[in-house]
Write a protein that holds these residues in place. Structure first.
Motif, PDB file in Angstrom:
ATOM      1  N   VAL A  75       0.440 -73.220  -1.624  1.00 36.83           N
ATOM      2  CA  VAL A  75      -0.539 -73.107  -0.550  1.00 36.83           C
ATOM      3  C   VAL A  75      -1.885 -72.737  -1.178  1.00 36.83           C
ATOM      4  CG1 VAL A  75      -1.177 -71.924   1.575  1.00 36.83           C
ATOM      5  CG2 VAL A  75       1.226 -72.448   1.099  1.00 36.83           C
ATOM      6  N   ILE A  76      -2.863 -73.617  -1.018  1.00 37.98           N
ATOM      7  CA  ILE A  76      -4.168 -73.439  -1.649  1.00 37.98           C
ATOM      8  C   ILE A  76      -5.145 -72.872  -0.625  1.00 37.98           C
ATOM      9  CG2 ILE A  76      -6.064 -74.605  -2.844  1.00 37.98           C
ATOM     10  CD1 ILE A  76      -4.049 -76.668  -3.799  1.00 37.98           C
ATOM     11  N   PRO A 131       5.139 -69.126  -5.869  1.00 37.88           N
ATOM     12  CA  PRO A 131       4.728 -69.755  -4.609  1.00 37.88           C
ATOM     13  C   PRO A 131       5.877 -69.814  -3.608  1.00 37.88           C
ATOM     14  CG  PRO A 131       3.952 -71.024  -6.486  1.00 37.88           C
ATOM     15  CD  PRO A 131       4.901 -69.988  -7.028  1.00 37.88           C
ATOM     16  N   LEU A 132       5.520 -70.040  -2.376  1.00 36.10           N
ATOM     17  CA  LEU A 132       6.512 -70.152  -1.302  1.00 36.10           C
ATOM     18  C   LEU A 132       7.564 -71.199  -1.684  1.00 36.10           C
ATOM     19  CD1 LEU A 132       5.655 -70.371   2.479  1.00 36.10           C
ATOM     20  CD2 LEU A 132       7.351 -71.876   1.482  1.00 36.10           C
ATOM     21  N   SER A 133       8.827 -70.843  -1.561  1.00 39.45           N
ATOM     22  CA  SER A 133       9.906 -71.767  -1.926  1.00 39.45           C
ATOM     23  C   SER A 133      11.075 -71.600  -0.967  1.00 39.45           C
ATOM     24  CB  SER A 133      10.373 -71.539  -3.370  1.00 39.45           C
ATOM     25  OG  SER A 133      10.839 -70.217  -3.548  1.00 39.45           O
ATOM     26  N   ILE A 137      -4.139 -69.494  -5.107  1.00 38.63           N
ATOM     27  CA  ILE A 137      -2.794 -69.919  -4.716  1.00 38.63           C
ATOM     28  C   ILE A 137      -2.077 -68.741  -4.066  1.00 38.63           C
ATOM     29  CG2 ILE A 137      -0.627 -70.941  -5.479  1.00 38.63           C
ATOM     30  CD1 ILE A 137      -3.033 -72.742  -5.883  1.00 38.63           C
ATOM     31  N   LEU A 138      -1.375 -69.026  -2.975  1.00 39.08           N
ATOM     32  CA  LEU A 138      -0.594 -67.986  -2.303  1.00 39.08           C
ATOM     33  C   LEU A 138       0.754 -67.833  -2.999  1.00 39.08           C
ATOM     34  CD1 LEU A 138      -0.516 -66.086   0.223  1.00 39.08           C
ATOM     35  CD2 LEU A 138       0.752 -67.929   1.374  1.00 39.08           C
ATOM     36  N   VAL A 139       1.080 -66.608  -3.381  1.00 44.89           N
ATOM     37  CA  VAL A 139       2.374 -66.328  -3.999  1.00 44.89           C
ATOM     38  C   VAL A 139       3.062 -65.210  -3.224  1.00 44.89           C
ATOM     39  CG1 VAL A 139       1.635 -67.053  -6.314  1.00 44.89           C
ATOM     40  CG2 VAL A 139       1.461 -64.634  -5.640  1.00 44.89           C
ATOM     41  N   TRP A 187       2.899 -61.202   0.561  1.00 48.93           N
ATOM     42  CA  TRP A 187       2.117 -62.300  -0.002  1.00 48.93           C
ATOM     43  C   TRP A 187       0.793 -61.792  -0.556  1.00 48.93           C
ATOM     44  CZ3 TRP A 187       4.965 -66.698   0.160  1.00 48.93           C
ATOM     45  CH2 TRP A 187       5.971 -66.782   1.127  1.00 48.93           C
ATOM     46  N   LYS A 188       0.303 -62.525  -1.565  1.00 43.40           N
ATOM     47  CA  LYS A 188      -1.005 -62.218  -2.131  1.00 43.40           C
ATOM     48  C   LYS A 188      -1.600 -63.505  -2.706  1.00 43.40           C
ATOM     49  CE  LYS A 188      -1.184 -59.750  -5.797  1.00 43.40           C
ATOM     50  NZ  LYS A 188      -0.993 -58.652  -6.782  1.00 43.40           N
ATOM     51  N   TRP A 189      -2.937 -63.543  -2.788  1.00 42.87           N
ATOM     52  CA  TRP A 189      -3.658 -64.678  -3.354  1.00 42.87           C
ATOM     53  C   TRP A 189      -3.971 -64.411  -4.822  1.00 42.87           C
ATOM     54  CZ3 TRP A 189      -3.945 -68.896  -0.335  1.00 42.87           C
ATOM     55  CH2 TRP A 189      -3.863 -68.738   1.055  1.00 42.87           C
ATOM     56  N   VAL A 190      -3.694 -65.394  -5.665  1.00 44.26           N
ATOM     57  CA  VAL A 190      -3.922 -65.231  -7.100  1.00 44.26           C
ATOM     58  C   VAL A 190      -4.600 -66.487  -7.634  1.00 44.26           C
ATOM     59  CG1 VAL A 190      -1.928 -63.705  -7.374  1.00 44.26           C
ATOM     60  CG2 VAL A 190      -1.681 -66.173  -7.759  1.00 44.26           C
ATOM     61  N   SER A 191      -5.164 -66.386  -8.823  1.00 40.69           N
ATOM     62  CA  SER A 191      -5.778 -67.540  -9.467  1.00 40.69           C
ATOM     63  C   SER A 191      -4.681 -68.469  -9.988  1.00 40.69           C
ATOM     64  CB  SER A 191      -6.690 -67.095 -10.611  1.00 40.69           C
ATOM     65  OG  SER A 191      -5.898 -66.492 -11.638  1.00 40.69           O
TER      66      SER A 191
END
Length: 295
Positions: free
Chosen positions: A148-149, A174-176, A155-157, A285-289
């Motif tokens: 998810v961008i 990432p979401l799986s 990227i959402l992880v 969830w968190k946003w990462v590079s």
């Protein structure tokens, strides 16, 4: 009366055949012998009718029992799927016990972050997982991974999960989601986002918020020991897709896992197994590079 000398005596046999030459018998027999030889050659080379052959096991009609035996030799029936051998989690546990290291199998559902045999039985029953009949068995899973961008290409992880037994399971991926039988990657993406991120939208048309990015699909196979089931080798077919999802928070957030949707009033083996399985209560969830995510 004058009587002249009598003609020479001719034997009867010569008298009968005195109208043909001496070698006429031999020459007249040649066409007959030729025709006989041709006839014998034709009869020898012509196909014989089935009834003229000596009886054998193929020339008799097959009784129902013999017919089934003959067909089983030509086309044996497919083996019974392994998942159908286990009527309940206990039968699966008995089967695994002799095929896995005892210390590894004993850690299922006990070691923090692991699942138990009820989880694996549910995966088999729902067709999400298959097991090879080997020692040790090999678990094969098709998994869809959704990158998810968000804003600025982040990227959402999923950083970690809270499980029903109170333990924490580290993820940072990432979401799986495990794919269902005959499910396409696109279908699995929409279902995975709905199940794991849907609670943030309060049921507000999640499908309209999702956009798959063209040309982003890729597939790879990864083989390693399962973290959920210690001692059990796993083969993951990973289907990766990039997507955007509108309406997600820009900061870290958590979502609630959708509960098992079986009929809780029905006393089925699936309902009982789901009640004993280790489940995810919350996803964090968190946003990462993109550079911080392992390939």
């Amino acid at each position: 009366m004058f009587v002249g000398p009598s003609p020479p005596h001719t034997p009867l046999v010569n008298r009968r055949n005195n109208h043909r030459p001496r070698n006429a018998t031999v020459s007249s027999a040649l066409p007959d012998l030729f025709l006989a030889a041709v006839s014998l050659l034709f009869l020898w080379s012509s196909p014989k009718p089935l009834l003229s052959l000596p009886p054998n096991r193929f020339s008799f009609p097959l009784t129902p029992r013999r017919r089934s035996t003959a067909m089983s030799r030509r086309s044996p029936p497919p083996p019974q799927p392994l998942s159908q051998r286990f009527a309940n989690p206990q039968s699966l546990s008995d089967w695994l016990e002799s095929r896995l290291p005892s210390d590894s199998f004993a850690a299922w559902g006990v070691k923090p972050g692991t699942k138990n045999v009820h989880n694996l039985w549910l995966e088999l029953s729902e067709g999400e997982t298959s097991l090879a009949d080997s020692t040790p068995p090999v678990r094969t899973v098709n998994v869809v991974t959704v990158r998810v961008i968000g804003k600025d290409g982040r990227i959402l992880v999923e950083s970690h999960q809270e499980l029903s037994d109170g333990s924490i399971r580290e993820r940072f991926r990432p979401l799986s989601e495990k794919m269902k039988p005959e499910e396409t990657p696109d279908e699995a993406v929409f279902r995975a986002i709905k199940e794991e991120l849907g609670s943030i939208f309060n049921g507000d048309a999640e499908g309209q918020r999702i956009k798959l990015l063209p040309g982003s699909y890729s597939r790879r196979v990864e083989e390693k020991n399962s973290m959920s089931y210690p001692g059990l080798p796993a083969r993951y077919a990973l289907h990766s897709v990039d997507a955007t999802v509108q309406g997600l928070p820009e900061d870290d957030f958590c979502t609630e896992e959708k509960e098992y949707d079986g009929d809780s009033t029905e006393d089925s083996e699936e309902t009982r197994a789901a009640g004993k399985a280790v489940t995810v209560k919350r996803h964090h969830w968190k946003w990462v590079s993109p550079d911080s995510i392992r390939p």
